[in-house]
Scaffold this active site. Structure first.
Site, short mmCIF file in Angstrom:
data_model
loop_
_atom_site.label_atom_id
_atom_site.label_comp_id
_atom_site.label_asym_id
_atom_site.label_seq_id
_atom_site.Cartn_x
_atom_site.Cartn_y
_atom_site.Cartn_z
N ASP A 187 5.51 -10.55 -1.48
CA ASP A 187 4.57 -9.86 -0.61
C ASP A 187 3.82 -10.88 0.25
O ASP A 187 4.38 -11.91 0.60
CB ASP A 187 3.59 -9.03 -1.47
CG ASP A 187 3.25 -7.70 -0.83
OD1 ASP A 187 2.48 -7.72 0.14
OD2 ASP A 187 3.76 -6.67 -1.28
N PRO A 195 -11.17 -11.85 -10.18
CA PRO A 195 -11.48 -11.85 -11.62
C PRO A 195 -10.56 -10.98 -12.45
O PRO A 195 -10.43 -11.21 -13.65
CB PRO A 195 -12.93 -11.33 -11.67
CG PRO A 195 -13.14 -10.63 -10.36
CD PRO A 195 -12.30 -11.36 -9.37
N HIS A 220 -2.36 -7.29 1.31
CA HIS A 220 -1.46 -6.31 0.71
C HIS A 220 -0.96 -6.74 -0.66
O HIS A 220 -0.89 -5.94 -1.60
CB HIS A 220 -0.29 -6.07 1.66
CG HIS A 220 0.64 -4.97 1.28
ND1 HIS A 220 1.84 -5.20 0.66
CD2 HIS A 220 0.55 -3.63 1.42
CE1 HIS A 220 2.45 -4.05 0.45
NE2 HIS A 220 1.69 -3.07 0.90
N ASP A 347 15.56 6.68 -6.01
CA ASP A 347 15.94 6.63 -7.42
C ASP A 347 14.90 7.28 -8.33
O ASP A 347 15.24 7.96 -9.29
CB ASP A 347 16.14 5.17 -7.86
CG ASP A 347 17.31 4.51 -7.18
OD1 ASP A 347 18.44 4.93 -7.44
OD2 ASP A 347 17.08 3.59 -6.38
N SER A 371 4.13 1.54 -1.11
CA SER A 371 3.82 0.16 -1.51
C SER A 371 3.22 0.11 -2.91
O SER A 371 3.27 -0.93 -3.56
CB SER A 371 2.81 -0.46 -0.54
OG SER A 371 3.46 -1.06 0.56
#
Length: 632
Positions: A187, A195, A220, A347, A371
C-alpha cells in the site's frame, strides 16, 4: 448511539455522478478538476454526518468510483509497459526486440523476471500488441496506474466496530488472534508510530523508492493495517480482526496513492521472499498478468493474496483469477454495498462500509470501500493460519469460501462470490482440518559475512523452504546450538571467537508447521588467527525503547538502531539470552509479548555487526509484572 441522517440512495447516486463527471473532465483540465474533486469530497454525500466522538481522517481524498479495471484501456497514459520475456531469452535478444519496436528499457525487475519499458504516450496498447507477436515475449501489458479502492466515508449509523460481531471475530479469538502470522500490506506505507500499530510492525520494504523507509505517504496504508492488526485489549482506539498478527509494510505507491502494476508485482515477490504468509493489495489488480504471476509466486510459498473487488458499483468483465482472492464489500445491514463492483471474478464478501480503523498521525476514522473489505478477509486468513499453521494455501482458501454465509442467489454469485466471511466458522473448521504437508522442508547454510575468514564475528544466513510453511530454523556451530529464528530473515550473528582459531563447521535444521524436520549439508569456514573476544565491544548500537529500568507490560515494542556515524549492517535482539529477531540493516523493531515472561527483571541485548566486521553490543534491564493467571 449517535449518528447522522443516512442519505437516500438517490442522493448518494447523485454524489457519485458528480464525482464521475469530474473524473471524465479531469483528463482535459486536470488543475480545475482537482479543485472540483477536493471541493466535492469535502462536501460529501448530502445528509452525511459523523457520529459524536469519531474523527474522520482529515485530508483523506481517495476518490470513489475511480475505475481501475484492467478490462478496459487505462484512462491515464503512463507511457510505460510491463514486459515478461520467456525464460530462455537472452538480454541481447531482448534488446534487439525492444530496439525494433522503438521502446526503451526503464527498469529490470530481477526477482520477477519482468522489464518496464518506455513507449510514446497513448500508444501503450498498440505497442503491447506488437511486442506480444514476438515468440520471445510471454506477455506485454500497460504498466497502468491503479488507485486504492477506498470510497468517501459514508453515514456511520452502527456501533463503531459493527463488523467484528458480524464476522464472528470475538468468537474466533477464543482459538487465536493471528499470533506470529506475517501479513504484508502492499500500500502507501504504514505509520509505524501509531499507538495501535507500533508493536505489530516487522521490517518491510519501500519498492517505489528502493529503500527501507515504509512510512505512510498518503494515509491509506495505515487505515488498511488497522483493519487487520490494530492492538486489542490495550485500552487505546480500535481493535483489528487479527490483533496478534504482524504487519509487514510494503510501500508500492507514489506519494499520491496511485501505484504501478510493476511495483505491486515486485512487492508481492519481495513479501513472499521475506516470510509473509498473507498479502493484502487494496487495489483492483486481478486483470494484470504481471500481478497474477507474482501472486502465483506468493501462493507457491504457501500464502494467500487478497485484493479489492473495486468501487465502481458496476459489473466488471474480469475473469476469475485463481491466484488472487477478490473481495467485495457489505454494509452494516449485511447486504451488498451499492458502490461495490461485481462480476464473476468476485470470490468473497466482507464488511467494507463505515469501518473504524487507524489513521496516519495517531487518529481514527470511519472509512468505506473494498479497500477495507479486502484486509478484513486477509485478517481472517491470518486467524486460520494461527489456529492451524500447517494449513496449505488451498486448504485455507477452501475453508474461507466453504464456511462463508451464502447470500444472494444460492451458490456462488457475482455480488458476494461464495458468501460473506464468517471468521469463527472458518477457524473452527481449520482446527479440525488435517495437514496436507507431507514433505519435510529444504534447508541450507547459504552465505557467510566476510567470506569465511573472520575476526570477531560471523554473520550466517540460512535458506529454508517448504511446500506449506517453515515454522522455525536453527543454526549449529560444531554441533552446538547457536540459536533459533522463528521467521525470515534466517540470519544468525555468531561469536566465532569462543571456538578458537581453525575450521568451524556450520549446519542448520528446519521444521515445518506439520513437525517435519530437515538438516542441511555442513559448511566449513576458517576462523582467523587474530580473533579477539567479545567481552568489551565498542559502542555503536542503541536500544531506543524501552528505557533501561522501565516497567513493561503487554506487547512491549523493542527498538534498536545504529548510533550516529556508525555503519551497522545487521542487528539482533536478544532477551534473557534467547535470540528474538534479526534484521539486515541499521534498525530493528520487535514486539515482545511480556505476558509470557516471568515477573521480575529481564535483560534486553542489542548485538550488531558494523561494516568493519566488529561486533557492537548494548544491554539494558527492564522489569515485567508477569502473568500469574496464565491468561492472554
Amino acid at each position: 448511539m449517535s449518528g447522522g441522517r443516512r442519505p437516500s440512495q438517490g442522493a448518494r447516486a447523485s454524489f457519485a455522478r458528480r464525482i464521475r463527471c469530474i473524473l471524465d473532465f479531469s483528463w482535459r483540465r486536470p488543475a480545475l478538476a482537482f479543485a472540483l474533486i477536493v471541493f466535492s469530497t469535502l462536501l460529501g454525500p448530502p445528509g452525511w454526518a459523523a457520529p459524536a466522538g469519531l474523527k474522520i481522517s482529515p485530508g483523506f481524498s481517495a476518490l470513489p468510483n475511480v475505475r481501475a479495471s484492467l478490462s478496459a484501456p487505462a484512462a491515464q497514459s503512463t507511457g510505460r509497459l510491463l514486459v515478461r520475456p520467456r525464460a530462455d531469452v537472452s538480454e541481447e535478444a531482448l534488446d534487439r526486440i525492444f530496439s525494433a519496436e522503438g521502446v526503451r528499457r526503464l527498469a529490470s525487475l530481477r526477482r520477477s523476471g519482468m522489464h518496464v519499458v518506455s513507449v510514446p504516450p497513448h500508444l501503450e496498447a498498440a505497442v503491447a500488441r506488437a511486442l506480444s507477436l514476438h515468440s520471445e515475449i510471454a506477455y506485454a501489458e500497460p504498466d497502468a496506474l491503479v488507485a486504492p479502492q477506498a470510497a468517501v466515508p459514508n453515514d456511520p449509523l452502527y456501533p463503531y466496530q459493527w463488523h467484528l460481531p458480524v464476522m464472528e471475530v470475538p468468537t474466533a479469538w477464543d482459538y487465536g488472534t493471528g499470533e506470529s502470522v506475517v501479513v504484508a500490506v502492499l500500500d502507501t506505507g504504514v505509520d509505524g508510530t501509531h499507538p495501535d500499530l507500533a508493536a505489530s510492525l516487522v521490517p518491510g520494504w519501500n519498492v517505489y523508492d528502493g529503500t527501507a523507509d515504509t512510512s505512510d505517504v498518503y494515509g491509506h496504508g495505515t487505515e488498511v493495517a488497522g483493519v487487520i492488526a490494530a492492538a486489542a485489549g490495550n485500552g487505546v482506539g480500535s481493535a483489528g480482526i487479527a490483533p496478534g498478527a504482524l504487519i509487514m509494510p510494503v510501500r508500492i505507491s507514489r506519494p499520491d496513492g496511485l501505484a504501478y502494476l510493476s511495483t505491486i508485482a515486485e512487492g508481492l515477490v519481495w513479501a513472499a521472499d521475506h516470510g509473509a504468509r498473507v498479502a493484502n493489495v487494496s487495489y483492483m489488480v486481478s486483470g494484470s498478468a504481471a500481478v497474477s504471476e507474482a501472486a502465483w509466486y506468493f501462493r507457491r510459498k504457501g500464502g494467500l493474496v487478497f485484493a479489492s473487488a473495486g468501487n465502481t458499483g458496476t459489473y466488471e468483465s474480469l475473469n476469475p483469477n485463481p491466484a488472487i482472492i477478490d473481495v467485495a464489500a457489505t454494509t452494516p445491514g449485511d447486504a451488498r454495498a451499492d458502490w461495490s463492483s461485481y462480476g464473476t471474478y468476485v470470490d468473497l464478501a466482507a464488511p467494507g462500509e463505515n469501518i473504524v480503523t487507524t489513521t496516519r498521525g495517531g487518529g481514527y476514522a470511519a472509512v468505506s470501500g473494498t479497500s477495507f473489505s479486502a484486509p478484513a478477509a486477509a485478517a481472517a486468513a491470518a486467524l486460520l493460519f494461527s489456529a492451524n499453521p500447517s494449513l496449505s494455501a488451498d486448504q485455507a482458501e477452501g475453508l474461507l469460501k466453504g464456511t462463508a454465509l451464502d447470500m444472494g442467489i444460492p451458490g456462488p454469485d457475482p455480488y458476494y462470490g461464495f458468501g460473506r466471511l464468517q471468521a469463527a466458522h472458518a477457524v473452527v473448521a481449520a482446527r479440525e482440518t488435517p495437514s496436507q504437508d507431507a514433505q519435510p522442508p529444504r534447508v541450507a547454510v547459504t552465505w557467510q559475512f566476510l567470506d569465511g575468514e573472520v575476526g570477531q564475528a560471523l554473520l550466517v544466513g540460512v535458506q529454508a523452504e517448504d511446500d506449506v510453511i517453515v515454522s522455525r530454523v536453527a543454526l549449529y556451530a560444531n554441533g552446538a546450538l547457536v540459536g533459533e529464528a522463528p521467521l525470515p530473515l534466517y540470519v544468525f550473528l555468531l561469536d566465532a571467537t569462543v571456538f578458537g582459531q581453525g575450521p568451524l563447521t556450520l549446519t542448520a535444521k528446519a521444521w515445518d508447521a506439520a513437525g517435519h524436520e530437515a538438516g542441511s549439508e555442513p559448511v566449513t569456514v576458517m576462523l582467523a588467527h587474530h580473533a579477539e573476544p567479545l567481552a568489551a565491544p565498542a559502542p555503536g548500537v542503541i536500544i531506543t525503547a524501552p528505557a533501561g529500568g522501565a516497567q513493561v507490560s503487554g506487547k512491549a515494542l523493542i527498538t534498536m538502531e545504529a548510533a550516529p556515524n556508525t555503519q551497522i549492517v545487521g542487528i539482533q535482539c536478544i532477551v534473557d539470552g534467547e535470540l528474538k529477531a534479526t534484521v539486515i540493516g541499521p534498525s530493528l523493531r520487535y514486539p515482545w509479548d511480556t505476558s509470557k515472561a516471568a515477573a521480575g527483571p529481564h535483560d534486553i541485548t542489542a548485538v550488531a555487526l558494523d561494516s568493519a566486521g566488529k561486533v557492537r553490543r548494548t544491554t539494558i534491564t527492564v522489569f515485567t509484572e508477569g502473568n500469574p493467571d496464565g491468561k492472554p
